[in-house]
Design an enzyme around this catalytic site. Structure first.
Site, mmCIF file in Angstrom:
data_model
loop_
_atom_site.group_PDB
_atom_site.id
_atom_site.type_symbol
_atom_site.label_atom_id
_atom_site.label_comp_id
_atom_site.label_asym_id
_atom_site.label_seq_id
_atom_site.Cartn_x
_atom_site.Cartn_y
_atom_site.Cartn_z
ATOM 1 N N GLY A 66 34.180 -11.662 -0.052
ATOM 2 C CA GLY A 66 33.109 -12.591 0.290
ATOM 3 C C GLY A 66 33.171 -13.924 -0.420
ATOM 4 O O GLY A 66 32.133 -14.563 -0.620
ATOM 5 N N LYS A 67 34.361 -14.394 -0.781
ATOM 6 C CA LYS A 67 34.468 -15.679 -1.474
ATOM 7 C C LYS A 67 34.070 -16.830 -0.553
ATOM 8 O O LYS A 67 33.260 -17.691 -0.930
ATOM 9 C CB LYS A 67 35.901 -15.877 -1.982
ATOM 10 N N THR A 68 34.632 -16.854 0.631
ATOM 11 C CA THR A 68 34.285 -17.915 1.588
ATOM 12 C C THR A 68 32.832 -17.796 2.026
ATOM 13 O O THR A 68 32.153 -18.811 2.230
ATOM 14 C CB THR A 68 35.225 -17.840 2.802
ATOM 15 N N ASP A 85 53.082 12.637 -0.459
ATOM 16 C CA ASP A 85 52.538 13.321 -1.639
ATOM 17 C C ASP A 85 53.461 13.143 -2.832
ATOM 18 O O ASP A 85 53.013 12.864 -3.952
ATOM 19 C CB ASP A 85 52.364 14.812 -1.351
ATOM 20 N N PRO A 117 40.882 -9.802 -1.403
ATOM 21 C CA PRO A 117 40.622 -10.230 -0.019
ATOM 22 C C PRO A 117 39.456 -9.462 0.593
ATOM 23 O O PRO A 117 39.371 -8.239 0.487
ATOM 24 C CB PRO A 117 41.938 -9.905 0.695
ATOM 25 N N GLY A 118 38.554 -10.187 1.234
ATOM 26 C CA GLY A 118 37.433 -9.564 1.918
ATOM 27 C C GLY A 118 36.202 -9.355 1.084
ATOM 28 O O GLY A 118 35.213 -8.791 1.569
ATOM 29 N N HIS A 167 49.661 23.409 5.249
ATOM 30 C CA HIS A 167 49.839 22.270 4.341
ATOM 31 C C HIS A 167 48.489 21.724 3.882
ATOM 32 O O HIS A 167 48.252 21.549 2.680
ATOM 33 C CB HIS A 167 50.656 21.186 5.048
ATOM 34 N N GLU A 168 47.602 21.455 4.832
ATOM 35 C CA GLU A 168 46.294 20.910 4.470
ATOM 36 C C GLU A 168 45.441 21.948 3.732
ATOM 37 O O GLU A 168 44.674 21.601 2.830
ATOM 38 C CB GLU A 168 45.568 20.427 5.729
#
Length: 645
Positions: free
Chosen positions: A209-211, A501, A206-207, A426-427
């Site tokens: 660029g088919k159309t 995580d 999806p997205g 944590h980060e």
């Protein structure tokens, strides 16, 4: 005229007529006298004057006493004097010119009013019957047109999209450009005995660029272009879908050579018989009609079928065979060069700052499709307008990329000091473990500002590589576990902040064992046949093809991999305990560390004041990045709200 408006007008007309009749009936009525009484009153010299109306049907009598008057109804006569004479009134009874008899001039309006009063009810009745039949005829026309195709035809005289507007899909453009060339110069291919493909299926995520590519074909070909969605064929009434398919192809044959584009064909092209008796027969009839029209007895026409879908795995095999859809064009996610070209297309006509580098933007958005990039550029333009800038700069693009991936920053969220410290450690644990492992992802940015559903985010650098090694998988697992390990080392307990995580760690470890053959114990074999959505990346089900004993070994191997990387992350953080405290305290102070700032803290322990590139690291250290090479990717740390990290 709208039938509803016509009915309203009829109701209004009836209301006006009823009001007039009601008004006339409420007018004060005068006393009425007969002609014999009038004759007697004239002989007694009571009448002052007599007024005969223009129609000769009514007279108004005024008496000598001005307070009295009367009316009389008579049949039209040529002279009132003659009528009174027949009742015994002689010339001697007119004393001193009284009563004076006056005649009004006949009125044209009065005659017409009489005519209208006679024929108006009949006219209204006829008009009402006419509108009833007209409404019924309109309903019949709607019923007849219900089976007509709803495809929209474009002539291509004024194209809005060209091939130059489609970027990041060069191979797909080459495939479909051949169709355009055949429509414009068919003799070039006919001379070699070649035929153009009857159908081209555009397949991609999806997205991608088919159309948009189908619109570009319409703009370039210069032939009639019919566009319809797959869902527009199927209705609740049996036979409507097949009728619309027939009507669509009849219109296409009348306008050949032409192109018919069916968007989201999976809505009607789903494999037949999948419902096991409960399937939608109307949809299957529609699909059967499409199969016949695409490759039946009467298909020797220059009608090319374009279709788009992101679910080719569920399409009917009869629809996918050569002769119907001869060519399948895969529109994949663009690589770094494709993303750069897409950025250049979407920034056309926008005031972009001179220092904006599309190459850096392309490197910053791995995994983005055309729709994501368009949304990113639009978000950057909105940010620039909100900040009252004259042009869109790199800072707006950076913020827009992060907003598209995770959502806006939630700086107003109330977070306690304890939660902020937990999030900072944590980060920091994620970032330090990833920095110290050579095969792990490089750090792009670390922040404890809540964004989207995440309490804090560690952004990593990714590339467009298609292959992953076992050592890289293990490094990713260790990096993902770094946050949980840091919580355990610093606070002596664990929280729900590492829930996401653990999900990713478990998924990667199990994939290493069951899908990629990266287990020394179980060897190079795939365990379990998985049914997945090809372009959506979702697993539908798994058919188990191994015994319970093998399942225990799989669980044991997954546990061994996770435990080993958990201990490796613990060893790294214990060795880098001073850096863990330093980076966590810095995050509590500044909230966000860019890549060059994080690398400087790890190398020298001092927060830099400029964005100059840092010297290369030792071979044992993790990857580095300069301030100019920021490339955010989706973080491994996306715990559910309201978890702080």
């Amino acid at each position: 005229m709208n039938p509803r408006k016509a009915i309203l007008y009829l109701i209004l007309a009836f209301a006006v007529i009823a009001a007039l009749w009601s008004y006339n009936s409420t007018l004060p009525q005068q006393n009425e006298v007969s002609i014999s009484q009038l004759a007697q009153q004239i002989r007694e010299n009571q009448v002052s004057d007599i007024l005969v109306d223009g129609s000769g049907r009514q007279i108004t009598i005024n008496y000598n006493d001005q307070r009295q008057s009367a009316q009389s109804q008579i049949s039209g006569v040529s002279s009132l004097e003659d009528l009174l004479g027949s009742y015994g009134v002689t010339q001697a009874d007119y004393q001193d010119g009284k009563p004076a008899i006056k005649y009004q001039r006949p009125s044209q309006v009065g005659g017409w009013l009489n005519v209208i009063g006679i024929f108006l009810p009949a006219i209204l009745i006829v008009a009402f019957i006419y509108f009833i039949f007209r409404q019924a005829q309109g309903n019949n026309n709607q019923a007849v047109s219900f089976g007509k195709s709803r495809a929209r035809m474009f002539t291509g005289d004024h194209p809005t999209v060209k091939f130059s507007d489609v970027a990041g899909a060069d191979e797909a453009k080459e495939e479909v450009a051949e169709i355009v060339e055949f429509l414009q110069a068919p003799e070039k291919f006919v001379s070699f005995g070649a035929r153009i493909p009857k159908g081209v299926l555009l397949v991609g995520s999806p997205g991608t660029g088919k159309t948009l590519l189908a619109k570009a074909i319409s703009g370039e070909a210069g032939v009639p272009f019919f566009s319809i969605a797959g869902s527009e064929f199927v209705e609740m009434f049996v036979g409507v879908g097949a009728s619309r398919v027939r009507d669509l192809f009849e219109q296409a044959k009348r306008h050949s050579p032409c192109i018919v584009f069916i968007d989201e064909i999976d809505a009607v092209g789903r494999q037949r018989g999948a419902g096991l008796g409960g399937s939608h027969d109307e949809r299957e009839q529609t699909l059967n009609q499409i199969l016949v029209e695409m490759d039946g007895f009467d298909t020797d026409t220059h009608v090319i079928i374009l279709a788009a879908t992101n679910r080719p795995d569920i399409l009917d095999p009869a629809l996918m065979r050569p002769g119907r859809f001869d060519r399948r064009v895969v529109i994949d996610r663009p690589d770094v060069r494709g993303r750069e070209a897409i950025f250049k297309v979407h920034v056309r006509g926008k005031p972009v700052a001179a220092g904006t580098d599309m190459t850096i933007l392309a490197k910053a958005t791995p995994g983005f499709v055309g729709a994501d990039i368009e949304n990113t550029v639009n978000e950057a333009a909105l940010l620039a307008a909100r900040r009252d800038r004259k042009s869109i700069g790199m800072s707006e693009f950076q913020e827009a990329i992060e907003r598209v991936q995770l959502g806006p920053e939630r700086k107003s969220k109330v977070i306690s000091q304890e939660e902020r410290e937990l999030t900072a450690y944590h980060e920091s644990g994620h970032a330090i473990v990833s920095h110290m492992l050579p095969n792990a992802q490089a750090i792009r940015k670390v922040t404890i500002i809540p964004r989207g559903m995440a309490g804090g985010v560690t952004w990593y650098l990714e590339d467009d590589s298609y292959f992953q090694s076992r050592s890289k998988f293990r490094a990713l697992i260790a990096s993902a576990l770094g946050g949980r390990v840091a919580e355990e080392i610093i606070f002596g307990e664990i929280t729900t902040g590492a829930s996401n995580d653990l999900q990713q760690v478990t998924r990667m470890a199990r994939a290493m064992v069951t899908q990629y053959g990266m287990s020394d114990e179980l060897g190079p074999r795939v365990y379990g046949e998985k049914q997945e959505l090809v372009f959506l990346g979702r697993e539908i089900s798994e058919q188990r093809d191994y015994s319970d004993a093998v399942a225990e070994k799989i669980d044991a191997e997954v546990r061994i991999i996770i435990d080993a990387e958990y201990e490796r992350a613990r060893t790294i953080l214990n060795e880098q305990r001073d850096k863990l405290d330093l980076i966590a305290s810095t995050l509590l102070e500044v909230e966000t560390l860019e890549a060059f700032e994080f690398s400087a803290l790890m190398e020298s322990g001092v927060l830099p004041t400029s964005s100059a590139p840092l010297p290369p690291k030792t071979p044992t250290a993790g990857p580095t990045v300069t301030a100019e090479e920021w490339k955010p990717t989706t973080s491994l740390d996306l715990p559910p709200s309201p978890s702080p990290a």
